[in-house]
Design a protein around this motif. Structure first.
Motif, PDB file in Angstrom:
ATOM      1  N   SER A 112       3.570  -0.090 -17.611  1.00 25.38           N
ATOM      2  CA  SER A 112       1.826  -0.841 -17.523  1.00 25.38           C
ATOM      3  C   SER A 112       1.942  -1.758 -16.571  1.00 25.38           C
ATOM      4  CB  SER A 112       2.222  -1.582 -18.925  1.00 25.38           C
ATOM      5  OG  SER A 112       1.706  -0.791 -19.845  1.00 25.38           O
ATOM      6  N   ALA A 113       2.919  -1.370 -14.950  1.00 25.41           N
ATOM      7  CA  ALA A 113       3.156  -2.075 -14.237  1.00 25.41           C
ATOM      8  C   ALA A 113       1.712  -1.778 -13.302  1.00 25.41           C
ATOM      9  CB  ALA A 113       3.950  -1.950 -13.606  1.00 25.41           C
ATOM     10  N   TYR A 114       1.199  -0.925 -13.776  1.00 24.33           N
ATOM     11  CA  TYR A 114       0.271  -0.288 -12.480  1.00 24.33           C
ATOM     12  C   TYR A 114      -0.069  -1.316 -10.836  1.00 24.33           C
ATOM     13  CZ  TYR A 114      -2.817   1.337 -16.562  1.00 24.33           C
ATOM     14  OH  TYR A 114      -1.993   1.865 -17.465  1.00 24.33           O
ATOM     15  N   GLU A 115       1.080  -0.447 -10.205  1.00 25.77           N
ATOM     16  CA  GLU A 115       1.140  -0.959  -8.847  1.00 25.77           C
ATOM     17  C   GLU A 115       0.917  -0.824  -7.896  1.00 25.77           C
ATOM     18  OE1 GLU A 115       3.428   2.431  -9.770  1.00 25.77           O
ATOM     19  OE2 GLU A 115       3.315   0.676 -10.838  1.00 25.77           O
ATOM     20  N   LEU A 116       0.137   0.617  -7.970  1.00 25.30           N
ATOM     21  CA  LEU A 116      -0.693   1.436  -7.304  1.00 25.30           C
ATOM     22  C   LEU A 116      -2.111   0.645  -7.011  1.00 25.30           C
ATOM     23  CD1 LEU A 116      -0.837   4.484  -8.457  1.00 25.30           C
ATOM     24  CD2 LEU A 116       1.170   3.666  -6.963  1.00 25.30           C
TER      25      LEU A 116
ATOM     26  N   PRO B 218     -12.337  13.877   5.575  1.00 27.46           N
ATOM     27  CA  PRO B 218     -13.337  14.202   4.462  1.00 27.46           C
ATOM     28  C   PRO B 218     -14.229  12.902   4.752  1.00 27.46           C
ATOM     29  CG  PRO B 218     -10.733  13.342   4.698  1.00 27.46           C
ATOM     30  CD  PRO B 218     -10.616  14.080   5.919  1.00 27.46           C
ATOM     31  N   GLN B 219     -15.163  12.943   3.226  1.00 22.11           N
ATOM     32  CA  GLN B 219     -16.315  11.756   3.714  1.00 22.11           C
ATOM     33  C   GLN B 219     -15.597  10.946   3.158  1.00 22.11           C
ATOM     34  OE1 GLN B 219     -18.614  13.631   1.039  1.00 22.11           O
ATOM     35  NE2 GLN B 219     -19.475  15.220   2.817  1.00 22.11           N
ATOM     36  N   VAL B 220     -14.249  10.667   2.146  1.00 22.31           N
ATOM     37  CA  VAL B 220     -14.158   9.428   1.676  1.00 22.31           C
ATOM     38  C   VAL B 220     -12.306  10.221   1.862  1.00 22.31           C
ATOM     39  CG1 VAL B 220     -13.186   7.732   0.302  1.00 22.31           C
ATOM     40  CG2 VAL B 220     -15.874   8.259   0.439  1.00 22.31           C
ATOM     41  N   LEU B 221     -11.606   9.349   2.323  1.00 24.14           N
ATOM     42  CA  LEU B 221      -9.961   8.978   2.313  1.00 24.14           C
ATOM     43  C   LEU B 221      -9.413   8.055   1.573  1.00 24.14           C
ATOM     44  CD1 LEU B 221      -8.024  10.894   2.945  1.00 24.14           C
ATOM     45  CD2 LEU B 221      -7.062   9.256   5.063  1.00 24.14           C
ATOM     46  N   ILE B 222      -8.815   8.487   0.573  1.00 27.10           N
ATOM     47  CA  ILE B 222      -8.532   7.162  -0.310  1.00 27.10           C
ATOM     48  C   ILE B 222      -7.189   6.845  -0.461  1.00 27.10           C
ATOM     49  CG2 ILE B 222      -7.713   6.562  -2.598  1.00 27.10           C
ATOM     50  CD1 ILE B 222     -10.830   7.864  -3.853  1.00 27.10           C
ATOM     51  N   THR B 223      -6.160   6.010   0.021  1.00 32.15           N
ATOM     52  CA  THR B 223      -4.865   5.903   0.682  1.00 32.15           C
ATOM     53  C   THR B 223      -4.141   5.605  -0.612  1.00 32.15           C
ATOM     54  OG1 THR B 223      -4.533   6.193   2.549  1.00 32.15           O
ATOM     55  CG2 THR B 223      -3.239   4.983   2.036  1.00 32.15           C
ATOM     56  N   ILE B 224      -3.413   6.071  -1.382  1.00 32.79           N
ATOM     57  CA  ILE B 224      -2.797   5.209  -2.942  1.00 32.79           C
ATOM     58  C   ILE B 224      -1.657   4.456  -2.318  1.00 32.79           C
ATOM     59  CG2 ILE B 224      -1.823   5.452  -5.074  1.00 32.79           C
ATOM     60  CD1 ILE B 224      -3.298   8.215  -5.017  1.00 32.79           C
ATOM     61  N   ALA B 225      -1.566   3.194  -2.252  1.00 32.45           N
ATOM     62  CA  ALA B 225      -0.812   2.634  -1.772  1.00 32.45           C
ATOM     63  C   ALA B 225      -0.378   1.565  -2.997  1.00 32.45           C
ATOM     64  CB  ALA B 225      -0.946   1.410  -0.328  1.00 32.45           C
ATOM     65  N   ALA B 226       1.711   1.439  -3.275  1.00 28.69           N
ATOM     66  CA  ALA B 226       1.875   1.008  -3.725  1.00 28.69           C
ATOM     67  C   ALA B 226       2.780  -0.286  -3.676  1.00 28.69           C
ATOM     68  CB  ALA B 226       3.852   1.168  -4.333  1.00 28.69           C
ATOM     69  N   ARG B 227       2.512  -1.424  -4.922  1.00 32.95           N
ATOM     70  CA  ARG B 227       3.468  -2.974  -4.244  1.00 32.95           C
ATOM     71  C   ARG B 227       4.471  -2.806  -5.345  1.00 32.95           C
ATOM     72  NH1 ARG B 227       0.501  -7.128  -7.218  1.00 32.95           N
ATOM     73  NH2 ARG B 227      -0.726  -5.962  -8.639  1.00 32.95           N
ATOM     74  N   PHE B 228       5.525  -2.516  -4.755  1.00 36.26           N
ATOM     75  CA  PHE B 228       6.957  -1.980  -5.115  1.00 36.26           C
ATOM     76  C   PHE B 228       7.043  -3.007  -5.855  1.00 36.26           C
ATOM     77  CE2 PHE B 228       6.086   0.129  -0.920  1.00 36.26           C
ATOM     78  CZ  PHE B 228       6.141   1.822  -0.814  1.00 36.26           C
ATOM     79  N   GLY B 229       7.387  -4.065  -5.608  1.00 42.97           N
ATOM     80  CA  GLY B 229       7.581  -4.938  -6.499  1.00 42.97           C
ATOM     81  C   GLY B 229       7.762  -4.904  -7.857  1.00 42.97           C
TER      82      GLY B 229
ATOM     83  N   HIS C 231       7.602  -2.519   3.652  1.00 40.25           N
ATOM     84  CA  HIS C 231       8.337  -2.489   2.408  1.00 40.25           C
ATOM     85  C   HIS C 231       7.814  -3.226   1.542  1.00 40.25           C
ATOM     86  CE1 HIS C 231       9.860  -5.648   4.584  1.00 40.25           C
ATOM     87  NE2 HIS C 231       9.977  -6.223   3.748  1.00 40.25           N
ATOM     88  N   ILE C 232       6.568  -3.918   1.219  1.00 45.22           N
ATOM     89  CA  ILE C 232       6.400  -4.779   0.394  1.00 45.22           C
ATOM     90  C   ILE C 232       5.423  -4.028   0.164  1.00 45.22           C
ATOM     91  CG2 ILE C 232       4.824  -6.922   0.503  1.00 45.22           C
ATOM     92  CD1 ILE C 232       6.411  -8.109   3.148  1.00 45.22           C
ATOM     93  N   GLU C 233       4.269  -3.455   0.959  1.00 42.59           N
ATOM     94  CA  GLU C 233       3.074  -2.652   0.012  1.00 42.59           C
ATOM     95  C   GLU C 233       3.141  -1.546   1.247  1.00 42.59           C
ATOM     96  OE1 GLU C 233      -1.867  -2.446  -1.319  1.00 42.59           O
ATOM     97  OE2 GLU C 233      -0.292  -5.100  -1.165  1.00 42.59           O
ATOM     98  N   GLY C 234       3.471   0.007   1.112  1.00 39.67           N
ATOM     99  CA  GLY C 234       2.874   0.771   1.018  1.00 39.67           C
ATOM    100  C   GLY C 234       2.640   2.110   1.118  1.00 39.67           C
ATOM    101  N   PRO C 235       1.823   3.314   1.745  1.00 43.21           N
ATOM    102  CA  PRO C 235       1.351   4.648   0.769  1.00 43.21           C
ATOM    103  C   PRO C 235       2.015   5.371   0.425  1.00 43.21           C
ATOM    104  CG  PRO C 235       1.400   4.868   3.047  1.00 43.21           C
ATOM    105  CD  PRO C 235       1.604   2.830   3.586  1.00 43.21           C
ATOM    106  N   VAL C 236       1.416   5.326  -0.342  1.00 44.15           N
ATOM    107  CA  VAL C 236       2.909   6.551  -1.404  1.00 44.15           C
ATOM    108  C   VAL C 236       1.762   8.797  -1.882  1.00 44.15           C
ATOM    109  CG1 VAL C 236       4.431   5.052  -1.740  1.00 44.15           C
ATOM    110  CG2 VAL C 236       2.364   5.635  -2.995  1.00 44.15           C
ATOM    111  N   GLY C 237       0.484   8.381  -1.500  1.00 42.87           N
ATOM    112  CA  GLY C 237      -0.572   8.995  -2.236  1.00 42.87           C
ATOM    113  C   GLY C 237      -1.544   9.415  -1.000  1.00 42.87           C
TER     114      GLY C 237
END
Length: 465
Positions: free
Chosen positions: A314-318, A371-382, A438-444
């Motif tokens: 349940s981290a929900y880091e995305l 794309p009309q909308v490009l969604i970048t999925i980033a992660a707060r890795f910590g 390395h703090i928050e970056g794109p993963v998808g």
């Protein structure tokens, strides 16, 4: 030399025009084939300024290597190969009394017929030409004073050590750092990263290395492709057909079969802000929030949320960042989705950065337009690595898979088109957000819009660039 008098850098089918230069400047620049001393760019003559401009253009495209020549044995001691456009070989200032150690993210490996020293934090890799350097660097697994180190190996001069320190290959320790184990290396967020996770993050994305990314078919000539279906095992087979219905039995089952990838969008009939709000609310909005001690204990207390897709612990880091190209009711720009407030927040990214992000997605999908909308999925890795060891980054990627499937199903349910994209540029994202990679970056990434056509049989379901 080109027909119009300009010169170009050419590799295979790709050509980069470098501009027009005088014959004298081109002749001097020809020394780049074997090595042009950095000092030769100093001066105010017209030819020197032209050569300097050419070198700057080559460096910006990562088309230059930097040789460290050793007069002692008339050989290269090391060759520096930039992995990022902004990298320049600038050494940090050092003295013989400073104490150095290898970063725990640094590693030495075989690359072709060379040994290279690398780190996911470094903007360059260092090809080691003198074996004595590699042997002496191994001694830096323990902190060493530079004076003592140089008595062991004359090849390790202050300039070379300064380059490695500036690149994050080496770290400088103070008395309070002790043996340097798990030191924060100047950034406390690095404590949360395991070595293999940070290497995988930087080498499986674009922006911090120069290797090919995506569908390069690198091994097509060496290994035949695997079949689409695995050959059956020889054991007894139990047929399931008689237990299955020929058509989907529920709306959800029909939705699963309706899911598909859409790469081309109808820009005369774009997705609307209302549809985008519904899509984000359905897939990513915070549904509830609570606090609890770690693993049910009394301390430390953490905050948790519930959202429409599953997440490890349940981290929900995305986090979701939207590059909007064409959305009715919403201005073109770069936005962060506030999942708690169900709102879009404008970020101050430049138009050039926005175009680069959208163009990369268009190229990855082999589409006819962005794309009309490009969604970048980033992660707060910590959020994940604070709890999980060895598996933190793999859990992040599993969460991305869950989110992307949720996106696909919501898009299909709403009659919209979507396409998962397997590439992302962590350096471009860092520039657009001001966040360290390395703090928050794109993963998808996921392209969203109103589809221009239905898919035809044989279209792949995910574009990997």
């Amino acid at each position: 030399m080109q027909a119009d008098g300009s010169i170009a850098a050419v590799s295979g089918d790709y050509s980069l025009n470098l501009g027009q230069y005088s014959r004298a400047a081109i002749e001097r620049a020809g020394l780049l084939a074997t090595g042009l001393p950095l000092a030769s760019r100093a001066g105010r003559s017209v030819v020197t300024r032209e050569v300097h401009a050419l070198v700057q253009r080559l460096a910006q495209q990562m088309l230059l290597d930097y040789r460290l020549f050793s007069p002692r044995n008339a050989q290269d001691a090391m060759v520096v190969e930039p992995q990022m456009a902004e990298y320049r070989p600038e050494p940090a200032k050092l003295s013989n009394g400073d104490t150095l150690a290898l970063s725990r993210f640094a590693y030495l490996r075989r690359h072709g017929n060379d040994m290279v020293l690398e780190s996911p934090r470094a903007g360059a890799l260092f090809r080691i030409c003198d074996p004595a350097i590699a042997a002496t660097l191994a001694a830096l697994s323990r902190p060493q004073k530079i004076g003592n180190l140089r008595r062991q190996a004359a090849a390790l001069d202050l300039y070379l050590l300064g380059l490695l320190l500036n690149a994050g290959i080496l770290i400088k320790l103070d008395a309070k750092d002790g043996d340097g184990l798990r030191a924060n290396e100047g950034d406390g967020n690095l404590v949360l990263w395991d070595f293999h996770d940070l290497v995988f993050h930087t080498r499986s994305t674009e922006g911090r290395h120069t290797d090919p990314v995506g569908g390069a078919y690198a091994y097509a000539a060496a290994v035949p492709p695997l079949p689409a279906l695995r050959p059956p095992w020889p054991g007894k087979s139990v047929s399931l057909d008689k237990f299955s219905q020929p058509e989907p039995a529920s709306p959800f089952a029909r939705l699963l079969r309706a899911r598909h990838s859409t790469r081309d969008f109808d820009d005369r009939n774009p997705v609307t802000l209302g549809e985008l709000a519904q899509f984000l609310g359905t897939t990513a909005r915070v549904l509830s929030e609570w606090k609890s001690g770690a693993d049910g204990g009394a301390s430390p207390e953490m905050t948790y949320t519930s959202r429409p897709y599953p997440a490890a612990g349940s981290a929900y880091e995305l986090e979701l960042y939207l590059a909007v190209s064409n959305c009715e009711g919403l201005a073109r720009g770069f936005y962060h989705y506030d999942a708690g407030g169900h709102a879009l927040v404008t970020l101050d990214a430049s138009p050039e950065q926005l175009r680069a992000l959208l163009a990369a997605a268009e190229f990855a999908m082999d589409a006819s337009g962005p794309p009309q909308v490009l969604i970048t999925i980033a992660a707060r890795f910590g959020r994940v690595s604070w709890k999980y060891s060895s598996i933190a980054y793999s859990l992040v990627l599993k969460d991305v898979g869950c989110m992307i499937q949720t996106f696909y199903l919501a898009a299909a349910d709403m009659g919209l088109g979507g396409c998962a994209i397997g590439t992302s540029n962590i350096d471009l994202f860092a520039k657009m957000t001001g966040l360290e990679f390395h703090i928050e970056g794109p993963v998808g990434q996921f392209a969203l819009g109103r589809g221009a056509h239905r898919p035809t049989p044989g279209e792949s379901e995910m574009d990997l660039g």
